[in-house]
Design a protein around this motif. Sequence first.
Motif, PDB file in Angstrom:
ATOM      1  N   ILE A   1      -6.058  -0.354  -2.211  1.00 52.10           N
ATOM      2  CA  ILE A   1      -6.025   1.074  -1.896  1.00 52.10           C
ATOM      3  C   ILE A   1      -5.758   1.946  -3.122  1.00 52.10           C
ATOM      4  O   ILE A   1      -6.296   3.048  -3.239  1.00 52.10           O
ATOM      5  N   VAL A   2      -4.962   1.426  -4.077  1.00 53.91           N
ATOM      6  CA  VAL A   2      -4.689   2.211  -5.291  1.00 53.91           C
ATOM      7  C   VAL A   2      -5.780   1.941  -6.312  1.00 53.91           C
ATOM      8  O   VAL A   2      -5.796   0.909  -6.972  1.00 53.91           O
ATOM      9  N   ASP A   3      -6.722   2.871  -6.432  1.00 53.40           N
ATOM     10  CA  ASP A   3      -7.750   2.719  -7.459  1.00 53.40           C
ATOM     11  C   ASP A   3      -7.494   3.715  -8.579  1.00 53.40           C
ATOM     12  O   ASP A   3      -6.493   4.440  -8.567  1.00 53.40           O
ATOM     13  N   LEU A   4      -8.400   3.799  -9.519  1.00 53.23           N
ATOM     14  CA  LEU A   4      -8.182   4.654 -10.674  1.00 53.23           C
ATOM     15  C   LEU A   4      -8.099   6.131 -10.266  1.00 53.23           C
ATOM     16  O   LEU A   4      -7.311   6.900 -10.818  1.00 53.23           O
ATOM     17  N   THR A   5      -8.917   6.532  -9.270  1.00 53.80           N
ATOM     18  CA  THR A   5      -8.883   7.934  -8.818  1.00 53.80           C
ATOM     19  C   THR A   5      -7.498   8.288  -8.309  1.00 53.80           C
ATOM     20  O   THR A   5      -6.926   9.302  -8.695  1.00 53.80           O
TER      21      THR A   5
ATOM     22  N   LEU B   1       0.650 -11.389  -4.105  1.00 52.81           N
ATOM     23  CA  LEU B   1       0.078 -10.871  -2.863  1.00 52.81           C
ATOM     24  C   LEU B   1       0.263  -9.353  -2.799  1.00 52.81           C
ATOM     25  O   LEU B   1      -0.657  -8.601  -2.465  1.00 52.81           O
ATOM     26  N   PHE B   2       1.466  -8.916  -3.174  1.00 56.95           N
ATOM     27  CA  PHE B   2       1.794  -7.484  -3.205  1.00 56.95           C
ATOM     28  C   PHE B   2       0.783  -6.753  -4.090  1.00 56.95           C
ATOM     29  O   PHE B   2       0.208  -5.728  -3.725  1.00 56.95           O
TER      30      PHE B   2
ATOM     31  N   ASP C   1       0.844  -1.201   0.000  1.00 56.18           N
ATOM     32  CA  ASP C   1       0.000   0.000   0.000  1.00 56.18           C
ATOM     33  C   ASP C   1       0.873   1.242   0.000  1.00 56.18           C
ATOM     34  O   ASP C   1       0.627   2.211  -0.719  1.00 56.18           O
ATOM     35  N   LEU C   2       1.912   1.194   0.832  1.00 58.23           N
ATOM     36  CA  LEU C   2       2.774   2.364   0.967  1.00 58.23           C
ATOM     37  C   LEU C   2       3.443   2.708  -0.351  1.00 58.23           C
ATOM     38  O   LEU C   2       3.374   3.846  -0.831  1.00 58.23           O
ATOM     39  N   VAL C   3       4.065   1.693  -0.970  1.00 52.14           N
ATOM     40  CA  VAL C   3       4.755   1.939  -2.244  1.00 52.14           C
ATOM     41  C   VAL C   3       3.753   2.393  -3.300  1.00 52.14           C
ATOM     42  O   VAL C   3       3.969   3.378  -4.017  1.00 52.14           O
ATOM     43  N   GLY C   4       2.630   1.710  -3.368  1.00 50.55           N
ATOM     44  CA  GLY C   4       1.639   2.018  -4.412  1.00 50.55           C
ATOM     45  C   GLY C   4       1.153   3.450  -4.317  1.00 50.55           C
ATOM     46  O   GLY C   4       1.241   4.222  -5.278  1.00 50.55           O
ATOM     47  N   ILE C   5       0.672   3.836  -3.120  1.00 52.14           N
ATOM     48  CA  ILE C   5       0.116   5.180  -2.942  1.00 52.14           C
ATOM     49  C   ILE C   5       1.189   6.248  -3.146  1.00 52.14           C
ATOM     50  O   ILE C   5       0.984   7.239  -3.861  1.00 52.14           O
ATOM     51  N   ALA C   6       2.348   6.000  -2.541  1.00 50.90           N
ATOM     52  CA  ALA C   6       3.409   7.014  -2.651  1.00 50.90           C
ATOM     53  C   ALA C   6       3.808   7.223  -4.099  1.00 50.90           C
ATOM     54  O   ALA C   6       3.967   8.354  -4.550  1.00 50.90           O
ATOM     55  N   MET C   7       3.945   6.131  -4.837  1.00 49.22           N
ATOM     56  CA  MET C   7       4.359   6.280  -6.233  1.00 49.22           C
ATOM     57  C   MET C   7       3.295   7.005  -7.048  1.00 49.22           C
ATOM     58  O   MET C   7       3.595   7.975  -7.727  1.00 49.22           O
TER      59      MET C   7
END
Lengths: 260, 373
Positions: free
Chosen positions: B304-308, B296-297, B202-208
């Motif tokens: 948490i990372v959706d299109l928006t 899994l990642f 989640d952290l990597v996805g959102i931050a990126m």
Amino acid sequence: MREPARSTKISVQGLTMAYGSFTVMEDLSFDVMEKDIFIIMGGSGCGKSTLMRHMVGLKEPAAGEIHFDGENFTSADEAKRLSFVRRFGVMYQSGALWSSMTLAENIAMPLEEHTDLKAREIRDLAAYKLALVGLSGYEDYYPAQVSGGMNKRAGIARAMALDPDVLFLDEPGAGLDPLSSRRLDELILRLRDSLGSTFVIVSHELASIFAIANNSIFLDTDTRKQGATGDPKELRDRSDNEAVRIFLNRGVTSGKRDQP
Amino acid sequence: MKSDQADKSELPKAIWAKVDGRTELALSGEWMRGSVPEIRGEELCAWPDEIRTESLGRFDSILPAYLLRKLRESEKLDPCLSGLPDNLRGLMELALKVPERSDAKFDAREPHGLLRMGIVSESAWKATVSMLAFIGDTVVASLRFFTGRAHFRGKDFWLIVQDCGVGALPIVSLISFLIGMILAFVGNVQLASFGASLYVADLVGIAMVREMGVMMTAIIMSGRTGASFAAHIGSMKANQEIDALKTFGFNPFDYLVLPRIFALVLMMPILTIYSNIIGILGGMLVAAGVGIPPQLFWIEMLTIVDLTQASLGVFKSVFFGAAIAISGCLQGMNSGASSSAVGQATTRAVVASITSVIILDSAFAVIFTILDI
């Protein structure tokens, strides 16, 4: 030498040139006739190139007006000015070729944008203009790959791209070898005779001035005013202004007037 | 003769003296570079009526330079040069041949105190105004373009697109991959102590997708493309190429600025998406190393990372691209006509584009918080 039938091509009236509060030259008034080879001369730093920049519309006069073919160039609106500018060809001191394009592309660009010619014809025209200045075979070279003198000559070829009425050349002969310089003089005379172009040339190469010019203006650094206008050969021998005679005689002031 | 030789090789001396109401200057010794001349009685008088040089040895440019300064100070119109050796007199006459142009000198004094403050704030104000004017020009020129009244060479445009798109891929890949890995490393260390290593995804996805992808791309493009725009346009200006455009009836703004802005605005979102993907891959690799399988990642990240969320960064990238291109082109167009001025313009372009990117990003952060996305 002067035929009465020629009309006034460029008329400069009361032109004052300034950079901010620094006045370069004051109150210049002169006429360039059709088919003239008109020389702007004067010592280094007296504002010769600046005068040329005013005449092609790159700089606004601090005072005074410039007319082309009787029409006011100084107060013309953008569109009108553009139509004037397209009838000019300008060569800059260093050539100022667009460095990301080859020599041929440099000449082709104005043709592509301002004419309906086909690619083939444009290519031929570019090669022809380069041949005129002695650069046949250099079509696909980039400006950085050829010498300074060649850049300059290619700059002249580009200035001629649209067969302009008036060609402005900023020190075309400076830095050329004597043969190229001579060829250039011939080229200028030929173009004047065959195409009927008018030339305005910034120069202080005396040999070339006497060989081609039939009209001129001398900018006097000391008074910041025009020293004299007229045929340089006459000015050399009979000008009232001593600075002009000294300049045109390379500082040798034997001066026919001074002797009894 | 021998004693004379010895005398001439002594240290250089200039001795000014008043003798019977007349000023006398005696020059002696070797006036060569490296030796400090001994000068006495200089303040006594303006320019001597007589110069004595019997014991003057060899000299280089130091001596004429000293004499010329004294002459200028004395402001004498017709100075007496007799008494100087012929070669020295010749040099002095040459130096005096063309009189000094007093109006050609600039006021070189350093401004100080309030004056300096005034100059700085005036130039800051001017910079702001020219920036706003440039943005206005851009809008007007774009309108002209979309109504068919402005155009540029297609070839130029595609070359710029190639340079700031494909050309930037290697550096964007490298930086994004490393940033993704760093985020995963640092995140994992903290989260592992709570036994929540999985949330690294989640952290990597959102931050990126929200910040790091677009931000890193923008900073890379500022240094790479913004600087290149400024340097290219600035050197065109120094070489009178822009004047040449004008006198051929081309509008330099349309021909140089528009294709650059369009190219970067077009390429930035694409680069940002690419950067996001590469960054997430980097994070995934590190996660795999600490025991979180890629599947899994991926599944955890998608919670948490959706299109928006993913589109926020891409949305910002359009504005960042415009800001970088405008800063670069503005500094190029305002550059002075010398090689050092082009260097300064490039520096200013990079500083201005990074600053404007950060300011824009802060503004977006506030807006997104208010909008609760």
